[in-house]
Design a protein around this motif. Structure first.
Motif, mmCIF file in Angstrom:
data_model
loop_
_atom_site.group_PDB
_atom_site.id
_atom_site.type_symbol
_atom_site.label_atom_id
_atom_site.label_comp_id
_atom_site.label_asym_id
_atom_site.label_seq_id
_atom_site.Cartn_x
_atom_site.Cartn_y
_atom_site.Cartn_z
ATOM 1 N N GLN A 214 -4.812 -3.964 -14.526
ATOM 2 C CA GLN A 214 -3.569 -3.209 -14.353
ATOM 3 C C GLN A 214 -3.078 -3.294 -12.917
ATOM 4 O OE1 GLN A 214 -3.781 0.841 -15.700
ATOM 5 N NE2 GLN A 214 -1.733 1.371 -14.962
ATOM 6 N N ARG A 215 -4.012 -3.169 -11.959
ATOM 7 C CA ARG A 215 -3.617 -3.276 -10.551
ATOM 8 C C ARG A 215 -3.128 -4.690 -10.217
ATOM 9 N NH1 ARG A 215 -7.271 0.154 -6.311
ATOM 10 N NH2 ARG A 215 -6.548 2.226 -6.959
ATOM 11 N N PRO B 165 -3.718 -4.590 -1.576
ATOM 12 C CA PRO B 165 -3.922 -5.661 -2.563
ATOM 13 C C PRO B 165 -5.138 -6.536 -2.280
ATOM 14 C CG PRO B 165 -2.022 -6.129 -1.165
ATOM 15 C CD PRO B 165 -2.424 -4.719 -0.885
ATOM 16 N N THR C 118 0.377 -5.101 -11.350
ATOM 17 C CA THR C 118 1.297 -4.434 -10.426
ATOM 18 C C THR C 118 1.591 -5.324 -9.227
ATOM 19 O OG1 THR C 118 0.484 -2.253 -11.082
ATOM 20 C CG2 THR C 118 1.635 -2.392 -8.981
ATOM 21 N N ASN D 22 -9.189 -5.601 -11.196
ATOM 22 C CA ASN D 22 -8.633 -4.630 -12.130
ATOM 23 C C ASN D 22 -7.320 -5.180 -12.694
ATOM 24 O OD1 ASN D 22 -6.577 -2.293 -12.571
ATOM 25 N ND2 ASN D 22 -8.608 -1.333 -12.759
ATOM 26 N N ASN E 89 2.330 1.534 -3.600
ATOM 27 C CA ASN E 89 1.462 1.611 -4.771
ATOM 28 C C ASN E 89 0.111 2.290 -4.524
ATOM 29 O OD1 ASN E 89 2.968 -0.165 -6.887
ATOM 30 N ND2 ASN E 89 3.062 -1.313 -4.948
ATOM 31 N N HIS F 76 0.837 -1.204 0.000
ATOM 32 C CA HIS F 76 0.000 0.000 0.000
ATOM 33 C C HIS F 76 0.873 1.256 0.000
ATOM 34 C CE1 HIS F 76 -2.730 3.135 1.514
ATOM 35 N NE2 HIS F 76 -3.711 2.401 0.999
ATOM 36 N N PHE G 277 -2.623 1.346 -2.882
ATOM 37 C CA PHE G 277 -3.858 0.592 -2.634
ATOM 38 C C PHE G 277 -3.526 -0.724 -1.934
ATOM 39 C CE2 PHE G 277 -2.514 -1.040 -6.754
ATOM 40 C CZ PHE G 277 -2.841 -2.390 -6.726
ATOM 41 N N LEU H 155 -8.118 -6.248 -4.591
ATOM 42 C CA LEU H 155 -8.166 -6.958 -5.869
ATOM 43 C C LEU H 155 -9.181 -8.090 -5.850
ATOM 44 C CD1 LEU H 155 -4.322 -7.162 -6.514
ATOM 45 C CD2 LEU H 155 -5.950 -5.841 -7.873
#
Length: 664
Positions: A367-368, A355, A371, A365, A351, A348, A353, A358
């Motif tokens: 793209q997330r 995880p 990552t 998402n 990046n 977090h 957010f 998810l």
């Protein structure tokens, strides 16, 4: 990869020293079928000069039946497929009734399901009364494989061709031929095997150590989590296991499966448990995963591993499978790790957010998710590098410890990067700074593929490192989840082909695991692991060329390259890598090396003793026929650890490359 075997001719009047080995075969007929794949898996090659003492008779010239029967009666071993003129002459004839064969029962392992992928309709054959039926159709019991003895020779009959690859229909062809007198020409003792003491808790350890060594196993990787905490009974068992292995020249590694530590560690530290993406404790299959990103947990595990390694006489450490679950990846949140608080907070902060978000929407998402998957792979690399450092710090005080890093393949099956966080390309550069073997684990997703995957796997890894000699392969001998034929678990000819092709592709082959290798496979396993580039025999003279050391069946004293050779037992002569010429000697040496665990470089007989050089990534163990009175290592007097093994002595030597001189 290895050069092809150039030629190997079995002379009709070969010396008794080499008579134990079959060496070569001949296929009668224009089409050799699958037999080259079958025989090469245990080291046999086609005879360049015509018929040898092992024949596959697929097609014969008119009127030649009497000559073939004479060859059999004079000691030949013949293989027949289906019906034909020679089969009829031996009393094997097809009946009018026919049967569709979908599954067979082999008397070697009657309870083993053997299923043919493609059913085949064949006649129900009539066999002579003295035939021994070895396998039958499962439901109507029609014979599909049988043995006959004629004179001093034998016949193996099968009702149909073995199949395109050689193992689709009759897994135990080679074992049946071995029973009839076929003996493999070369042996390797370089195999590694994983060992879980839970499957061998009440056994004769000396018996099993002897069994493992005869099967070509040179190192046992023992499940360390059973011994993480001290326990008088289990500790004594492990000490006896290590001692039994050392007496048979088998080195022993502690096998670690971090982030699984032990059952007791899991029970004692619920706050340190790893979490899945549904925030449940990560108890996945047999592994109970701990959060090694927690500093307190990591420190406790580090201390425990140091104690575990210090308590026992290990020869090496195997740090295995240090990445994340599972083979279903993010598609299965109930098995997806890591989702502990430490990782979520770190991610977090980097990046922006959490995880866990998810998995709170479907689909996640893209793209997330990408990552996080890339972060996860980098995290696995950081953990591996940290624990490589931990093991290296232990080696500072125990310099003879070997080190192995077991890592699932992600070059052949590239999905492993996202599924479990594996990234070999980012790990292999560590071999420039750390001395370890990189053991590539065959992923479950490709267990259904054939043995030719091993050269392909090797080709993907060799460009990634200049240390290709330290690349090894781990073959999982277990029941496969895919639709596979003829058996769920690799056995017989399929197993031997896997081992043989892997041994041609990598410097070392490991097997997961010791207990899963079926009993009928053990006698030919050492032969399958041998990799010989060239062998030529003319009478009593044998010329060999091999990348790695190997054994040749032998009785009595021998000359190697014109000099008396001190490395042989009563039944096997051990050769170093390279080119060697072997022939009988008029006398033997008093002090002999019966067995040796390292890579032998040179050996010679000196007055009243033996001189040899070797290389070994772990401690080297040499079994001697008598106790030496004096030992010198690299020109300096050295006691070396010396123990007794029955009438023999076992000398423990340091890892690395050394020159040794022993006096009787």
């Amino acid at each position: 990869m290895h050069l092809p075997v150039k030629s190997l001719v079995l002379a009709a009047g070969c010396a008794s020293a080499l008579s134990a080995a079959t060496f070569s075969y001949h296929v009668a007929g224009d089409d050799a079928g699958p037999w080259p794949q079958i025989f090469s898996s245990v080291g046999l090659v086609r005879a360049a000069g015509g018929p040898a003492n092992l024949f596959v008779i697929r097609q014969i010239a008119p009127g030649s039946v009497p000559q073939w029967i004479q060859r059999i009666e004079q000691g030949g071993i013949a293989v027949l497929e289906g019906d034909g003129e020679l089969a009829a002459a031996l009393g094997i004839t097809p009946g009018e009734k026919r049967v569709v064969v979908r599954s067979i029962v082999d008397q070697r392992l009657p309870k083993l399901p053997i299923v043919w992928e493609a059913p085949l309709e064949i006649p129900v054959f009539h066999l002579p009364k003295d035939a021994t039926i070895l396998a039958t159709e499962r439901w109507e019991h029609a014979p599909v494989m049988a043995a006959l003895h004629r004179g001093s020779g034998a016949v193996l009959w099968i009702a149909a061709s073995p199949g395109k690859e050689g193992y689709e229909r009759f897994p135990y062809l080679l074992q049946a031929l071995s029973d009839l007198g076929m003996q493999a020409p070369f042996h390797s003792q370089r195999l590694w095997a994983f060992f879980d003491g839970a499957y061998r808790s009440r056994v004769d350890l000396d018996y099993f150590a002897d069994r493992w060594r005869k099967a070509g196993i040179g190192a046992l990787h023992v499940a360390g989590w059973h011994y993480y905490e001290q326990n008088a009974e289990s500790d004594e068992y492990l000490r006896r296991l290590i001692e039994a292995c050392h007496r048979k020249a088998i080195v022993v590694y502690v096998w670690l499966e971090l982030p699984h530590v032990s059952e007791k560690f899991w029970d004692a530290h619920p706050d340190w448990r790893e979490k899945t993406a549904i925030l449940q404790d990560a108890q996945l299959d047999w592994r109970k995963l701990m959060n090694l990103n927690n500093s307190a947990c990591s420190a406790a595990v580090s201390q425990g591993i140091k104690q575990l390694i210090g308590r026992f006489d290990w020869d090496g450490v195997n740090l295995a499978e240090l990445y994340f679950e599972s083979l279903e990846g993010a598609a299965n949140p109930a098995r997806f790790t890591p989702m502990n608080t430490d990782i979520r907070e770190e991610f977090h902060g980097l990046n922006g957010f959490d995880p866990i978000e998810l998995f709170q929407s479907a689909p996640p998402n893209a793209q997330r998710l990408r990552t996080f998957l890339d972060y996860r792979a980098d995290l696995a690399r950081r953990l591996q590098e940290k624990w490589i450092g931990e093991i290296e710090s232990i080696r500072a005080s125990k310099p003879d410890l070997d080190f192995v890093l077991t890592h699932v393949d992600d070059r052949f099956d590239t999905r492993m990067h996202d599924l479990i966080g594996a990234d070999a390309a980012r790990l292999l550069p560590l071999m420039d700074r750390h001395d370890f073997t990189f053991l590539i684990e065959d992923p479950a997703t490709i267990w259904n593929l054939g043995p030719q995957r091993y050269p392909q796997i090797a080709a993907r890894y060799q460009p990634l490192t200049s240390h290709s000699s330290r690349l090894a392969i781990d073959i999982n001998i277990v029941e496969r989840y895919q639709d596979v034929y003829p058996t769920k678990q690799q056995t017989g000819t399929e197993f031997f082909q896997l081992v043989h092709v892997a041994a041609q592709s990598f410097s070392r082959v490991a097997l997961y695991f010791e207990n899963s290798i079926l009993a009928p496979d053990l006698p030919l396993l050492a032969a399958a692991a041998a990799s010989v580039d060239k062998a030529e025999q003319n009478g009593s003279r044998l010329v060999t060329e091999a990348r790695y050391g190997m054994g040749v069946p032998w009785h009595g004293p021998a000359l190697v390259n014109g000099h008396l050779w001190p490395v042989h037992s009563d039944t096997m002569l051990w050769l170093p890598a390279g080119s060697n010429v072997v022939e009988p000697a008029p006398r033997d040496c008093a002090l002999r090396m019966i067995d040796f665990n390292g890579d032998l470089l040179t050996a010679s007989v000196i007055p009243n003793g033996v001189h040899f050089s070797y290389r070994s990534s772990a401690r080297a163990l040499v079994v001697l026929n008598t106790r030496p009175s004096k030992t010198e290592i690299d020109g300096l007097p050295a006691g070396g650890k010396l123990s007794e093994s029955g009438a023999n002595s076992v000398l423990t030597l340091p890892r690395g490359e050394h020159v040794v001189q022993l006096a009787q």
